[in-house]
Design a protein around this motif. Structure first.
Motif, mmCIF file in Angstrom:
data_model
loop_
_atom_site.group_PDB
_atom_site.id
_atom_site.type_symbol
_atom_site.label_atom_id
_atom_site.label_comp_id
_atom_site.label_asym_id
_atom_site.label_seq_id
_atom_site.Cartn_x
_atom_site.Cartn_y
_atom_site.Cartn_z
ATOM 1 N N ILE A 213 6.097 -9.759 -1.320
ATOM 2 C CA ILE A 213 5.091 -9.864 -0.258
ATOM 3 C C ILE A 213 4.948 -8.511 0.426
ATOM 4 N N ASP A 214 4.678 -7.512 -0.395
ATOM 5 C CA ASP A 214 4.671 -6.135 0.068
ATOM 6 C C ASP A 214 3.628 -5.362 -0.734
ATOM 7 N N ALA A 215 2.923 -4.463 -0.062
ATOM 8 C CA ALA A 215 1.913 -3.657 -0.744
ATOM 9 C C ALA A 215 2.523 -2.556 -1.599
ATOM 10 N N LEU A 490 -9.011 -10.775 0.284
ATOM 11 C CA LEU A 490 -7.618 -10.431 0.567
ATOM 12 C C LEU A 490 -6.915 -9.953 -0.708
ATOM 13 N N PRO A 491 -5.934 -9.066 -0.550
ATOM 14 C CA PRO A 491 -5.052 -8.760 -1.688
ATOM 15 C C PRO A 491 -4.149 -9.959 -1.962
ATOM 16 N N LEU A 492 -3.602 -10.011 -3.173
ATOM 17 C CA LEU A 492 -2.802 -11.170 -3.581
ATOM 18 C C LEU A 492 -1.666 -11.478 -2.614
ATOM 19 N N GLU A 493 -0.963 -10.444 -2.152
ATOM 20 C CA GLU A 493 0.200 -10.658 -1.286
ATOM 21 C C GLU A 493 -0.202 -11.374 0.007
ATOM 22 N N GLN A 494 -1.332 -10.932 0.588
ATOM 23 C CA GLN A 494 -1.755 -11.551 1.837
ATOM 24 C C GLN A 494 -2.300 -12.957 1.600
ATOM 25 N N ALA A 495 -2.966 -13.169 0.472
ATOM 26 C CA ALA A 495 -3.437 -14.507 0.154
ATOM 27 C C ALA A 495 -2.263 -15.477 0.033
ATOM 28 N N LEU A 496 -1.200 -15.057 -0.659
ATOM 29 C CA LEU A 496 -0.006 -15.890 -0.762
ATOM 30 C C LEU A 496 0.633 -16.104 0.597
ATOM 31 N N LEU A 497 0.731 -15.051 1.376
ATOM 32 C CA LEU A 497 1.362 -15.146 2.694
ATOM 33 C C LEU A 497 0.593 -16.097 3.600
ATOM 34 N N ASN A 498 -0.731 -16.056 3.557
ATOM 35 C CA ASN A 498 -1.537 -16.961 4.387
ATOM 36 C C ASN A 498 -1.305 -18.419 4.001
ATOM 37 N N VAL A 499 -1.152 -18.676 2.702
ATOM 38 C CA VAL A 499 -0.860 -20.032 2.251
ATOM 39 C C VAL A 499 0.497 -20.487 2.796
ATOM 40 N N LEU A 500 1.498 -19.627 2.686
ATOM 41 C CA LEU A 500 2.844 -19.977 3.142
ATOM 42 C C LEU A 500 2.865 -20.220 4.650
ATOM 43 N N PHE A 509 8.027 -16.630 7.688
ATOM 44 C CA PHE A 509 6.879 -15.918 7.145
ATOM 45 C C PHE A 509 5.994 -15.324 8.235
ATOM 46 N N ASP A 510 6.127 -15.825 9.474
ATOM 47 C CA ASP A 510 5.207 -15.412 10.528
ATOM 48 C C ASP A 510 5.290 -13.928 10.851
ATOM 49 N N ASP A 511 6.422 -13.321 10.607
ATOM 50 C CA ASP A 511 6.595 -11.903 10.950
ATOM 51 C C ASP A 511 6.095 -10.962 9.859
ATOM 52 N N LEU A 512 5.702 -11.511 8.697
ATOM 53 C CA LEU A 512 5.269 -10.672 7.587
ATOM 54 C C LEU A 512 3.767 -10.409 7.660
ATOM 55 N N GLN A 513 3.368 -9.212 7.284
ATOM 56 C CA GLN A 513 1.951 -8.844 7.321
ATOM 57 C C GLN A 513 1.678 -7.790 6.260
ATOM 58 N N THR A 514 0.689 -8.012 5.410
ATOM 59 C CA THR A 514 0.333 -7.018 4.393
ATOM 60 C C THR A 514 -1.174 -6.828 4.304
ATOM 61 N N ASP A 515 -1.919 -7.262 5.306
ATOM 62 C CA ASP A 515 -3.373 -7.337 5.200
ATOM 63 C C ASP A 515 -4.033 -5.964 5.274
ATOM 64 N N ASP A 516 -4.357 -5.391 4.138
ATOM 65 C CA ASP A 516 -5.183 -4.199 4.030
ATOM 66 C C ASP A 516 -5.857 -4.238 2.675
ATOM 67 N N ARG A 517 -6.807 -3.357 2.442
ATOM 68 C CA ARG A 517 -7.575 -3.371 1.201
ATOM 69 C C ARG A 517 -7.198 -2.208 0.298
ATOM 70 N N MET A 518 -5.987 -1.694 0.439
ATOM 71 C CA MET A 518 -5.560 -0.565 -0.373
ATOM 72 C C MET A 518 -5.067 -1.049 -1.736
ATOM 73 N N ILE A 519 -5.511 -0.346 -2.779
ATOM 74 C CA ILE A 519 -5.065 -0.653 -4.133
ATOM 75 C C ILE A 519 -4.634 0.638 -4.820
ATOM 76 N N TYR A 520 -3.964 0.466 -5.946
ATOM 77 C CA TYR A 520 -3.432 1.607 -6.684
ATOM 78 C C TYR A 520 -4.196 1.764 -7.992
ATOM 79 N N SER A 521 -4.580 3.009 -8.280
ATOM 80 C CA SER A 521 -5.262 3.285 -9.532
ATOM 81 C C SER A 521 -4.248 3.377 -10.661
ATOM 82 N N GLN A 522 -4.753 3.478 -11.888
ATOM 83 C CA GLN A 522 -3.865 3.619 -13.039
ATOM 84 C C GLN A 522 -3.116 4.944 -13.017
#
Length: 546
Positions: A213-215, A490-500, A509-522
């Motif tokens: 659950i981390d970017a 949402l990125p996958l991590e935040q989508a999972l975290l919101n479900v949890l 889970f309430d203290d966790l936060q990963t909500d941003d739109r940053m992604i990694y290129s190849q």
């Protein structure tokens, strides 16, 4: 030793030089003699080697040297494991010098004995190998006792599974979309996420960041050589998600491929592991024997780095016609990856586990489907004599044409329907599904793009390409009584975290936060996922343009 005696020894060398490295390859692949193509290919090589041996023993020494040189290259290629260029040079050096030594009296007989013994050991090992590609380990010490006050959890990750809406935008035949939708979405209570995207187009990085659950991508992966020749095993060194669920009181079971290992650190009650690829899967692919033999030969040639020059040259010839399937050009691109077929079989083991799923138990599975190669139909049946397409043309530009991209999406959609059918089977198998949390998603997109999405400033890369690579399927079914959150943008991590957070409110889970739109290129660059600008298929301009 006179010339006649030396030639008597030489008459067996071509047979041994041809058969020994191939048997070594089969042994490394844990191939089984129960597979018809394996047994047939060995017989063909033995007969071919015997014919060559019968013809060469009276040939001039120059011809003997040439023939033995060529036949020894595969053997030396198997035995030498260094960098690509150095290995190729050493292989050919070894393949030329050794035949010269073969003509010396002190090396002919010992080398023949070595090859004979190696062949016998390999054939015995192959005979003892099982064609089974799935194994289950028993309880691992330290597994917690399940808390039966908690809802059961089924979390399944599919591979290269784009969202339904993105797939729909790339299908020419809209009836396919209706079939996809009616197959599962119209008769279940799954809630689809919208515009969910992965952090990376690399499975290892995407899923290792997800289960923590981390970017961040890099800190959670360890790689080590499974053997001295080919395979690398990727182990997730930290599993924050599993730890948090265990602390809540969940007892964990895992179904995974050997490509990415969650079991080493997850300490599950059971771990079902399947091979992501392998010769033994060919016996289940329902291909005609000649086609199966060609695929097996392609895998053998690909295992030898010294042959990749030739294969790559032929691959580069297929630049304009993706439908070529009766030529050496086509053969060079038969890069069959058996994971979808094996993943479907692994799903049957998953279903057996889910039949007895109880409250407080969690099952996490990673199934390599609808991952290429696209040779399963919508009912998960292998297509007879299918052309084994990758997600992209194997040419020097590493691009799809509009026509080849459309073709690949059409075949990908059938394997996609197979994955949805597997989801339907999972939903129907769990005994008390109304009290179960179901989470289904992909690891990244289909990657069937016009151009590689290297980064947002790459020339020619469009928003459509980015969605092809990063846009992914996400669906959840909440237990009765839980008002779930909407999953959107949402990125996958935040989508999972919101479900949890929706299911376990007030928990850790309430203290966790990963909500941003940053992604990694190849290439490892970090950049924001571009905002949508209307329908993806209408966005053809490069992303670096305003």
């Amino acid at each position: 030793m006179n010339t006649q005696n030396r030639n008597n020894h030489m008459r067996y060398m071509p047979l041994l030089c041809l058969v020994c490295p191939y048997l070594y390859f089969l042994n490394e692949e844990s191939a089984s003699l129960y597979i018809p193509s394996v047994l047939a290919s060995i017989c063909i090589l033995v007969v071919s080697g015997a014919l060559i041996s019968a013809m060469i023993h009276r040939a001039p020494q120059v011809l003997q040297i040439v023939v033995i040189s060529l036949l020894l290259v595969p053997l030396s290629d198997q035995l030498i494991s260094v960098s690509f260029v150095r290995e190729t040079l050493l292989v050919w050096l070894f393949g030329v010098l050794l035949p010269l030594l073969v003509l010396k009296r002190f090396i002919v007989f010992p080398l023949a004995v070595f090859l004979l013994v190696s062949s016998l050991v390999s054939i015995v090992s192959i005979a003892l190998n099982s064609s089974e590609m799935i194994s289950t380990s028993s309880r691992i010490a330290g597994s917690v006792q399940a808390n039966d006050d908690l809802p059961a959890v089924v979390h399944v990750v599919f591979d290269e599974m784009t969202s339904v809406e993105h797939l729909a935008s790339n299908l020419v035949n809209r009836e396919q979309l209706e079939l996809i939708t009616s197959l599962i979405l119209d008769k279940s209570e799954l809630v689809l996420g919208h515009n969910v995207f992965s952090r990376s187009t690399n499975t290892v990085h995407s899923l290792s960041s997800l289960v923590n659950i981390d970017a961040e991508l890099e800190p959670y992966i360890r790689q080590f050589e499974a053997n001295t020749l080919r395979h690398k095993i990727n182990t997730v060194s930290e599993l924050k998600y599993f730890d948090l669920m265990s602390n809540l009181g969940y007892q964990l079971s895992v179904v995974e491929s050997e490509f990415l290992d969650f079991c080493a650190q997850g300490h599950p009650k059971t771990c079902t592991k399947y091979q992501s690829s392998g010769v033994n899967a060919l016996g289940r692919a329902q291909m005609k024997l000649p086609v199966e033999l060609m695929v097996l030969l392609r895998k053998y040639l690909k295992s030898m780095k010294s042959s990749t020059y030739v294969l790559n040259w032929f691959s580069r010839q297929q630049l304009s016609d993706p439908m070529q399937d009766n030529s050496l050009v086509s053969f060079s691109n038969w890069d069959i990856y058996e994971s979808p077929l094996i993943a479907y079989q692994a799903n049957q083991y998953l279903l057996d586990t889910l039949k007895t799923l109880k409250p407080g138990e969690m099952v996490f599975a990673h199934l390599l489907i609808p991952h290429f190669t696209y040779f399963l139909d919508s009912q998960c049946v292998p297509k007879e004599n299918a052309f084994f397409r990758n997600y992209v043309l194997s040419n020097s530009k590493n691009e799809n044409t509009p026509e080849s991209r459309t073709l690949r999406y059409a075949e990908y959609s059938e394997q996609y329907q197979c994955a949805l059918m597997m989801i339907d089977e999972i939903l129907r198998t769990v005994p008390n599904r109304d009290q179960t949390l179901f989470i289904f998603h992909g690891d990244h997109g289909s990657r069937i793009a016009r151009s590689d999405a290297i980064d947002s400033s790459s020339t020619g890369v469009t928003l459509e390409d980015m969605n092809d690579f990063y846009n992914t399927f996400f669906a959840v079914k909440y237990p009765i009584g839980v008002d779930g959150t909407t999953i959107r943008d949402l990125p996958l991590e935040q989508a999972l975290l919101n479900v949890l957070k929706s299911v376990y409110s007030g928990q850790s889970f309430d203290d966790l936060q990963t909500d941003d739109r940053m992604i990694y290129s190849q290439t490892g660059k970090l950049f924001p996922f571009p905002e949508e600008k209307g329908e993806a298929q209408e966005s053809k301009e490069p992303l670096n343009k305003s």
